[in-house]
Design an enzyme around this catalytic site. Structure first.
Site, PDB file in Angstrom:
ATOM      1  N   HIS A  72       0.848  -1.198   0.000  1.00 26.01           N
ATOM      2  CA  HIS A  72       0.000   0.000   0.000  1.00 26.01           C
ATOM      3  C   HIS A  72       0.879   1.242   0.000  1.00 26.01           C
ATOM      4  CE1 HIS A  72      -3.999  -1.756   1.744  1.00 26.01           C
ATOM      5  NE2 HIS A  72      -3.539  -2.462   0.735  1.00 26.01           N
ATOM      6  N   TYR A 201      -8.868   5.319   8.041  1.00 32.37           N
ATOM      7  CA  TYR A 201      -8.913   5.712   9.457  1.00 32.37           C
ATOM      8  C   TYR A 201     -10.001   6.777   9.561  1.00 32.37           C
ATOM      9  CZ  TYR A 201      -4.371   3.446  10.347  1.00 32.37           C
ATOM     10  OH  TYR A 201      -3.347   2.542  10.488  1.00 32.37           O
ATOM     11  N   PRO A 293      -2.532   0.658  19.032  1.00 32.48           N
ATOM     12  CA  PRO A 293      -2.376   0.156  17.660  1.00 32.48           C
ATOM     13  C   PRO A 293      -2.659   1.166  16.539  1.00 32.48           C
ATOM     14  CG  PRO A 293      -4.370  -0.731  18.663  1.00 32.48           C
ATOM     15  CD  PRO A 293      -3.651   0.017  19.736  1.00 32.48           C
ATOM     16  N   LYS A 297       2.292   0.036  14.816  1.00 32.71           N
ATOM     17  CA  LYS A 297       3.728   0.005  15.060  1.00 32.71           C
ATOM     18  C   LYS A 297       4.255  -1.130  15.935  1.00 32.71           C
ATOM     19  CE  LYS A 297       4.907   3.509  12.719  1.00 32.71           C
ATOM     20  NZ  LYS A 297       5.280   3.060  11.414  1.00 32.71           N
ATOM     21  N   TYR A 385       4.600   6.775   9.411  1.00 31.10           N
ATOM     22  CA  TYR A 385       3.787   5.584   9.138  1.00 31.10           C
ATOM     23  C   TYR A 385       4.589   4.519   8.378  1.00 31.10           C
ATOM     24  CZ  TYR A 385      -0.549   2.949   8.568  1.00 31.10           C
ATOM     25  OH  TYR A 385      -1.519   1.973   8.641  1.00 31.10           O
TER      26      TYR A 385
HETATM   27  P1  FAD Z   1       4.501 -11.206  21.286  1.00 27.17           P
HETATM   28  O1  FAD Z   1       4.011 -11.249  19.904  1.00 27.17           O
HETATM   29  O2  FAD Z   1       3.523 -11.005  22.388  1.00 27.17           O
HETATM   30  O3  FAD Z   1       5.283 -12.560  21.529  1.00 27.17           O
HETATM   31  C1  FAD Z   1       5.669 -13.000  22.795  1.00 27.17           C
HETATM   32  C2  FAD Z   1       5.687 -14.515  22.797  1.00 27.17           C
HETATM   33  O4  FAD Z   1       6.181 -14.961  24.044  1.00 27.17           O
HETATM   34  C3  FAD Z   1       4.283 -15.113  22.655  1.00 27.17           C
HETATM   35  O5  FAD Z   1       4.282 -16.093  21.641  1.00 27.17           O
HETATM   36  C4  FAD Z   1       3.998 -15.697  24.028  1.00 27.17           C
HETATM   37  O6  FAD Z   1       3.192 -16.858  23.941  1.00 27.17           O
HETATM   38  C5  FAD Z   1       5.385 -16.015  24.513  1.00 27.17           C
HETATM   39  N1  FAD Z   1       5.504 -16.035  25.972  1.00 27.17           N
HETATM   40  C6  FAD Z   1       4.965 -15.194  26.871  1.00 27.17           C
HETATM   41  N2  FAD Z   1       5.321 -15.520  28.116  1.00 27.17           N
HETATM   42  C7  FAD Z   1       6.122 -16.601  27.997  1.00 27.17           C
HETATM   43  C8  FAD Z   1       6.787 -17.415  28.935  1.00 27.17           C
HETATM   44  N3  FAD Z   1       6.720 -17.171  30.245  1.00 27.17           N
HETATM   45  N4  FAD Z   1       7.514 -18.453  28.485  1.00 27.17           N
HETATM   46  C9  FAD Z   1       7.595 -18.713  27.164  1.00 27.17           C
HETATM   47  N5  FAD Z   1       6.974 -17.986  26.227  1.00 27.17           N
HETATM   48  C10 FAD Z   1       6.255 -16.942  26.639  1.00 27.17           C
HETATM   49  N6  FAD Z   1      -0.078  -4.247  16.726  1.00 27.17           N
HETATM   50  C11 FAD Z   1      -0.399  -3.578  15.630  1.00 27.17           C
HETATM   51  O7  FAD Z   1       0.462  -2.905  15.070  1.00 27.17           O
HETATM   52  N7  FAD Z   1      -1.681  -3.666  15.120  1.00 27.17           N
HETATM   53  C12 FAD Z   1      -2.648  -4.439  15.709  1.00 27.17           C
HETATM   54  O8  FAD Z   1      -3.772  -4.521  15.242  1.00 27.17           O
HETATM   55  C13 FAD Z   1      -2.337  -5.136  16.864  1.00 27.17           C
HETATM   56  N8  FAD Z   1      -3.249  -5.919  17.469  1.00 27.17           N
HETATM   57  C14 FAD Z   1      -2.919  -6.575  18.604  1.00 27.17           C
HETATM   58  C15 FAD Z   1      -3.865  -7.367  19.248  1.00 27.17           C
HETATM   59  C16 FAD Z   1      -3.549  -8.023  20.413  1.00 27.17           C
HETATM   60  C17 FAD Z   1      -4.599  -8.861  21.113  1.00 27.17           C
HETATM   61  C18 FAD Z   1      -2.253  -7.904  20.963  1.00 27.17           C
HETATM   62  C19 FAD Z   1      -1.895  -8.605  22.251  1.00 27.17           C
HETATM   63  C20 FAD Z   1      -1.308  -7.136  20.297  1.00 27.17           C
HETATM   64  C21 FAD Z   1      -1.612  -6.462  19.124  1.00 27.17           C
HETATM   65  N9  FAD Z   1      -0.678  -5.667  18.447  1.00 27.17           N
HETATM   66  C22 FAD Z   1      -1.014  -5.015  17.345  1.00 27.17           C
HETATM   67  C23 FAD Z   1       0.680  -5.541  18.887  1.00 27.17           C
HETATM   68  C24 FAD Z   1       1.622  -6.498  18.188  1.00 27.17           C
HETATM   69  O9  FAD Z   1       0.951  -7.672  17.878  1.00 27.17           O
HETATM   70  C25 FAD Z   1       2.773  -6.709  19.135  1.00 27.17           C
HETATM   71  O10 FAD Z   1       3.420  -5.466  19.324  1.00 27.17           O
HETATM   72  C26 FAD Z   1       3.783  -7.754  18.669  1.00 27.17           C
HETATM   73  O11 FAD Z   1       3.208  -9.033  18.709  1.00 27.17           O
HETATM   74  C27 FAD Z   1       5.022  -7.716  19.555  1.00 27.17           C
HETATM   75  O12 FAD Z   1       5.835  -8.819  19.318  1.00 27.17           O
HETATM   76  P2  FAD Z   1       6.674  -9.494  20.461  1.00 27.17           P
HETATM   77  O13 FAD Z   1       7.431 -10.563  19.804  1.00 27.17           O
HETATM   78  O14 FAD Z   1       7.392  -8.464  21.241  1.00 27.17           O
HETATM   79  O15 FAD Z   1       5.609 -10.078  21.482  1.00 27.17           O
HETATM   80  C1  PHB Z   2      -4.662  -4.314  11.069  1.00 24.06           C
HETATM   81  O1  PHB Z   2      -4.773  -4.560   9.851  1.00 24.06           O
HETATM   82  O2  PHB Z   2      -4.870  -5.176  11.924  1.00 24.06           O
HETATM   83  C2  PHB Z   2      -4.273  -2.951  11.508  1.00 24.06           C
HETATM   84  C3  PHB Z   2      -3.986  -1.992  10.566  1.00 24.06           C
HETATM   85  C4  PHB Z   2      -3.626  -0.712  10.974  1.00 24.06           C
HETATM   86  C5  PHB Z   2      -3.582  -0.416  12.317  1.00 24.06           C
HETATM   87  C6  PHB Z   2      -3.880  -1.376  13.258  1.00 24.06           C
HETATM   88  C7  PHB Z   2      -4.226  -2.652  12.853  1.00 24.06           C
HETATM   89  O3  PHB Z   2      -3.258   0.852  12.699  1.00 24.06           O
END
Ligand code: FAD
Ligand code: PHB
Length: 391
Positions: A72, A201, A293, A297, A385
């Site tokens: 995009h 948005y 969100p 980012k 962005y």
């Molecule tokens: P995570 O993806 O959380 O990965 C951490 C991993 O560690 C997980 O697999 C977990 O199972 C594992 N873990 C946790 N504790 C333990 C333990 N004690 N022992 C072993 N393993 C463990 N961001 C956006 O930009 N747009 C969105 O729409 C958006 N939606 C989201 C919706 C939800 C419900 C959540 C929770 C987050 C969302 N985010 C979104 C944020 C984005 O998904 C996160 O910033 C991203 O996943 C961060 O990656 P990470 O690897 O740091 O953490």
């Molecule tokens: C998504 O596609 O899940 C999405 C896109 C843009 C955002 C947040 C989530 O700012």
């Protein structure tokens, strides 16, 4: 068990780190508390910055993303019944973002790691870090009921916001900076053709709404709700009705509706801990920071952290020097605070605040008008962005 870097968490931070380290010839083991299927199906983020896309390609992990993802080059900001396009390519010298689901990225990273014969221990329970201040920290966990100990040189705490690594740092070391928002997002995945080629948005007097997508046939839609919204109060028909209102325009725009295949409520917060390191343990991704969100980012910031961590570890194993590792927090936090600022700003610009008075609402509309009519202001949004450059 022994390895050079023990990685806790198979999210984007942990898995990208494992691949970066493997490329540098550094051995690691990833411990994940959930089964493979769970992490490969968990619906989360969907937008990858250009820099994240480039890194995945550089690591040879981008084939499916390049085939199935949607590039995009702009987004729409909608307010007062009209849409306004922010043209990323024009404003940033050709940059864009990739719409490709986080769980698809996870599938690609897991498959490539296992195919290379490297280890991910799924369903690792009762994970605990130990001796993090010593030269030989350890991770204890149970697998299939058997307690195991893994000795390593470094621990990467990539275990997300609710993980154990941040909590293992003694009291008094970390400074916490946070802000909670008085709303959440109700998100749905629907078998419905996205009503527009680009994300919308929408600022609306009933509250914010976002139209995103996962494919030309699947829409991902969000609407601002209470932080503790009860999903039972939201049958599909009510969700569509509310979304239609919040996206309506003076020229009769209408969303394409279809069966809802997934729904959930996400809370919104801004959160940072400083520093992101203690002893031989480094925090990366959501374990150290959370963004609301609205700026898309979270995943990208997690990947940005582990780039820095991998470079520091590479320097250490090549030369014994810790210069980069010692500056890990400082380097990451410069980007993190800029991304925090942008995510807070997008959130403040677009949501309805219950405390708003008419002055605040008009100020918000004036800012939207400014952002969409001034090239300088649109360019600021666009460059943040698509992702700020790396140092
Ligand atoms: P995570 O993806 O959380 O990965 C951490 C991993 O560690 C997980 O697999 C977990 O199972 C594992 N873990 C946790 N504790 C333990 C333990 N004690 N022992 C072993 N393993 C463990 N961001 C956006 O930009 N747009 C969105 O729409 C958006 N939606 C989201 C919706 C939800 C419900 C959540 C929770 C987050 C969302 N985010 C979104 C944020 C984005 O998904 C996160 O910033 C991203 O996943 C961060 O990656 P990470 O690897 O740091 O953490
Ligand atoms: C998504 O596609 O899940 C999405 C896109 C843009 C955002 C947040 C989530 O700012």
């Amino acid at each position: 068990m022994k390895t050079q870097v023990g990685i806790i968490g198979a999210g984007p931070a942990g898995l990208v780190l494992a691949h970066l380290l493997a490329r540098a010839g550094i051995e690691s083991i990833v411990l994940e508390m959930h089964p493979r299927q769970y992490i490969e199906e968990r619906v989360r983020a969907g937008v990858l910055e250009q820099g994240t896309v480039d890194l995945l390609n550089e690591l040879g992990l981008g084939d499916r993303m390049m085939r199935q993802g949607l590039m995009h080059y702009g987004i729409e900001l909608r307010f007062a019944g009209r849409g306004h396009r922010i043209d990323f390519a024009d404003l940033t010298g050709g940059k864009g973002v990739m719409v490709y689901a986080q769980h698809e990225v996870i599938k690609d990273l897991v498959a490539a790691r296992l195919a290379a014969g490297a280890e991910i221990v799924f369903e690792a329970k009762e994970v605990r870090v130990d001796k993090i201040e010593s030269e030989k920290p350890a991770i204890r966990f149970t697998k299939d009921g058997v307690t195991q100990e893994m000795e390593c040189d470094f621990i990467a705490g990539c275990d997300g916001f609710h993980g154990v690594c941040r909590e293992a740092i003694p009291n008094g070391i970390l400074q916490v900076y946070d802000r909670n928002y008085p709303f959440g997002w109700l998100g749905i995945l629907a078998e419905a053709q996205p009503a527009s080629h680009e994300l919308i948005y929408s600022h609306h007097e009933r509250g914010f709404a976002l139209m995103s997508m996962r494919s030309p046939k699947i829409s991902r839609l969000y609407l601002q709700c209470e932080p503790d919204e009860d999903l039972n109060q939201w049958p599909d028909a009510r969700i569509w009705e509310e979304l239609q209102k919040r996206f309506s325009t003076s020229d009769g725009f209408s969303l394409t509706e279809g069966p809802v295949i997934q729904k959930g409520v996400t809370g919104m917060r801004s959160f940072v801990v400083e520093p992101m390191q203690f002893g031989q343990m480094f925090l990366a991704g959501d374990s150290a920071h959370i963004v609301p969100p609205t700026g898309a980012k979270g995943l990208n910031l997690a990947v940005a952290d582990v780039r820095v961590l991998a470079a520091g570890l590479k320097e250490f194993y090549a030369s014994g020097k810790r210069d980069l590792l010692d500056r890990y927090s400082e380097i990451c936090l410069r980007r993190i605070w800029k991304v925090q600022r942008f995510s807070w700003w997008m959130t403040s610009l677009l949501h309805k605040f219950s405390s708003d008075n008419e002055f605040d609402r008009r100020r918000q509309l004036a800012e939207l008008d400014y952002v969409t009519s001034s090239r300088a202001s649109s360019a600021t949004l666009a460059e943040n962005y698509v992702g700020l450059p790396f140092d």
